[in-house]
Design an enzyme around this catalytic site. Structure first.
Site, mmCIF file in Angstrom:
data_model
loop_
_atom_site.group_PDB
_atom_site.id
_atom_site.type_symbol
_atom_site.label_atom_id
_atom_site.label_comp_id
_atom_site.label_asym_id
_atom_site.label_seq_id
_atom_site.Cartn_x
_atom_site.Cartn_y
_atom_site.Cartn_z
ATOM 1 N N GLU A 99 0.839 -1.200 0.000
ATOM 2 C CA GLU A 99 0.000 0.000 0.000
ATOM 3 C C GLU A 99 0.877 1.254 0.000
ATOM 4 O O GLU A 99 1.946 1.256 0.594
ATOM 5 C CB GLU A 99 -0.877 0.029 1.256
ATOM 6 C CG GLU A 99 -2.302 -0.464 1.052
ATOM 7 C CD GLU A 99 -3.189 0.537 0.317
ATOM 8 O OE1 GLU A 99 -2.684 1.388 -0.437
ATOM 9 O OE2 GLU A 99 -4.416 0.465 0.517
ATOM 10 N N ASP A 100 0.390 2.302 -0.631
ATOM 11 C CA ASP A 100 1.103 3.578 -0.582
ATOM 12 C C ASP A 100 0.922 4.218 0.796
ATOM 13 O O ASP A 100 1.861 4.739 1.379
ATOM 14 C CB ASP A 100 0.631 4.534 -1.692
ATOM 15 C CG ASP A 100 -0.886 4.699 -1.751
ATOM 16 O OD1 ASP A 100 -1.614 3.929 -1.082
ATOM 17 O OD2 ASP A 100 -1.350 5.594 -2.474
ATOM 18 N N ASP A 114 -4.586 5.091 5.961
ATOM 19 C CA ASP A 114 -5.162 6.255 6.640
ATOM 20 C C ASP A 114 -6.170 5.718 7.667
ATOM 21 O O ASP A 114 -5.795 5.304 8.760
ATOM 22 C CB ASP A 114 -5.778 7.133 5.538
ATOM 23 C CG ASP A 114 -6.296 8.471 6.007
ATOM 24 O OD1 ASP A 114 -6.998 8.512 7.020
ATOM 25 O OD2 ASP A 114 -6.027 9.489 5.358
ATOM 26 N N ARG A 155 0.831 12.397 -8.979
ATOM 27 C CA ARG A 155 1.436 11.071 -8.782
ATOM 28 C C ARG A 155 2.866 11.006 -9.294
ATOM 29 O O ARG A 155 3.668 10.196 -8.844
ATOM 30 C CB ARG A 155 0.629 9.992 -9.520
ATOM 31 C CG ARG A 155 -0.788 9.805 -9.004
ATOM 32 C CD ARG A 155 -1.378 8.532 -9.624
ATOM 33 N NE ARG A 155 -2.824 8.462 -9.485
ATOM 34 C CZ ARG A 155 -3.471 8.016 -8.402
ATOM 35 N NH1 ARG A 155 -2.793 7.626 -7.342
ATOM 36 N NH2 ARG A 155 -4.786 7.984 -8.385
HETATM 37 P P1 IMP Z 1 -8.053 4.549 3.984
HETATM 38 O O1 IMP Z 1 -9.060 3.584 3.426
HETATM 39 O O2 IMP Z 1 -8.704 5.700 4.681
HETATM 40 O O3 IMP Z 1 -6.992 3.872 4.845
HETATM 41 O O4 IMP Z 1 -7.301 5.225 2.760
HETATM 42 C C1 IMP Z 1 -6.448 4.482 1.981
HETATM 43 C C2 IMP Z 1 -6.333 5.034 0.578
HETATM 44 O O5 IMP Z 1 -6.728 6.414 0.489
HETATM 45 C C3 IMP Z 1 -4.883 4.963 0.139
HETATM 46 O O6 IMP Z 1 -4.617 3.776 -0.559
HETATM 47 C C4 IMP Z 1 -4.725 6.198 -0.716
HETATM 48 O O7 IMP Z 1 -4.996 5.897 -2.071
HETATM 49 C C5 IMP Z 1 -5.767 7.176 -0.197
HETATM 50 N N1 IMP Z 1 -5.170 8.171 0.728
HETATM 51 C C6 IMP Z 1 -5.212 8.190 2.083
HETATM 52 N N2 IMP Z 1 -4.556 9.236 2.597
HETATM 53 C C7 IMP Z 1 -4.076 9.920 1.540
HETATM 54 C C8 IMP Z 1 -3.275 11.129 1.422
HETATM 55 O O8 IMP Z 1 -2.860 11.785 2.390
HETATM 56 N N3 IMP Z 1 -2.974 11.507 0.147
HETATM 57 C C9 IMP Z 1 -3.406 10.826 -0.968
HETATM 58 N N4 IMP Z 1 -4.140 9.686 -0.897
HETATM 59 C C10 IMP Z 1 -4.468 9.249 0.339
HETATM 60 MG MG MG Z 2 -5.796 7.809 -4.032
#
Ligand code: IMP
Ligand code: MG
Length: 178
Positions: free
Chosen positions: A102-103, A106, A168
């Site tokens: 994963e990048d 969050d 990106r």
């Molecule tokens: P989550 O489901 O809230 O954990 O978010 C995960 C996904 O949201 C990641 O795979 C990212 O693609 C995107 N994401 C979360 N935080 C950021 C950020 O600060 N910048 C850009 N993309 C984010």
């Molecule tokens: Mg994204």
């Protein structure tokens, strides 16, 4: 470039390309030394494409494979809390040792969804590697095996991460300037 403007918002350098390379080196070593056998890396598109490419070049584990999946919970700079279905898993992955790439993690909503979909495929083991982790935003109990860097709850962009699909291509990771 120390500052960039994307969709009328200003971002400043937060993690340089040099630091990213060090993080990638360290996380790749941790994966190589983890004892995982015949790994199937699953890179979460689009954000993880550069991270996955850089990690894969440093993986020395025999029979390493990679697949790319897609799933997203973000719109703009806010999480929507909704995730779509998993696209990109072809063929039988039952019994495989998965390493998710994963990048950024969050809230963990995306990760939880991916893991539940992978479990339906009856994989043997799932490990999670993420370049970035936001501990203050994380709402899940799922253990994250390999964390590149934990960061504050700021929106970041670059090195694969987007702000509404742009940014990106930036070699550094930038954060939203207050
Ligand atoms: P989550 O489901 O809230 O954990 O978010 C995960 C996904 O949201 C990641 O795979 C990212 O693609 C995107 N994401 C979360 N935080 C950021 C950020 O600060 N910048 C850009 N993309 C984010
Ligand atoms: Mg994204």
């Amino acid at each position: 470039m120390r500052k960039v403007t994307l969709h009328n918002k200003t971002f400043e350098v937060f993690i340089s390309d040099t630091e990213i390379a060090e993080i990638v080196h360290s996380i790749s070593n941790q994966i190589n030394n983890s004892g995982v056998k015949d790994p199937l890396f699953i890179a979460v598109m689009n954000g993880a494409f550069l991270f996955a490419a850089d990690v894969m070049r440093k993986i020395t584990i025999p029979n390493a494979e990679i697949s790319f999946i897609k799933l997203s919970s973000y719109s703009g700079t806010e999480t929507t809390g909704k995730v779509s279905e998993l696209i990109g898993i072809e063929g039988n992955i039952s019994g495989r040792n998965i390493v998710i790439l994963e990048d950024i993690i969050d809230t963990g909503i995306t990760l939880e969804k991916i893991i539940s979909l992978l479990k339906e495929e009856e994989v043997a083991d799932i490990k999670v590697a993420t370049l970035l982790f936001k501990p203050d935003a994380y709402t899940k109990d799922i253990h994250i095996d390999f964390i590149g860097k934990s960061i504050p709850n700021d929106f970041v962009v670059g090195y694969g991460l987007d702000y509404d699909e742009i940014g990106r291509n930036l070699p550094h990771i930038y954060k939203l300037k207050n």
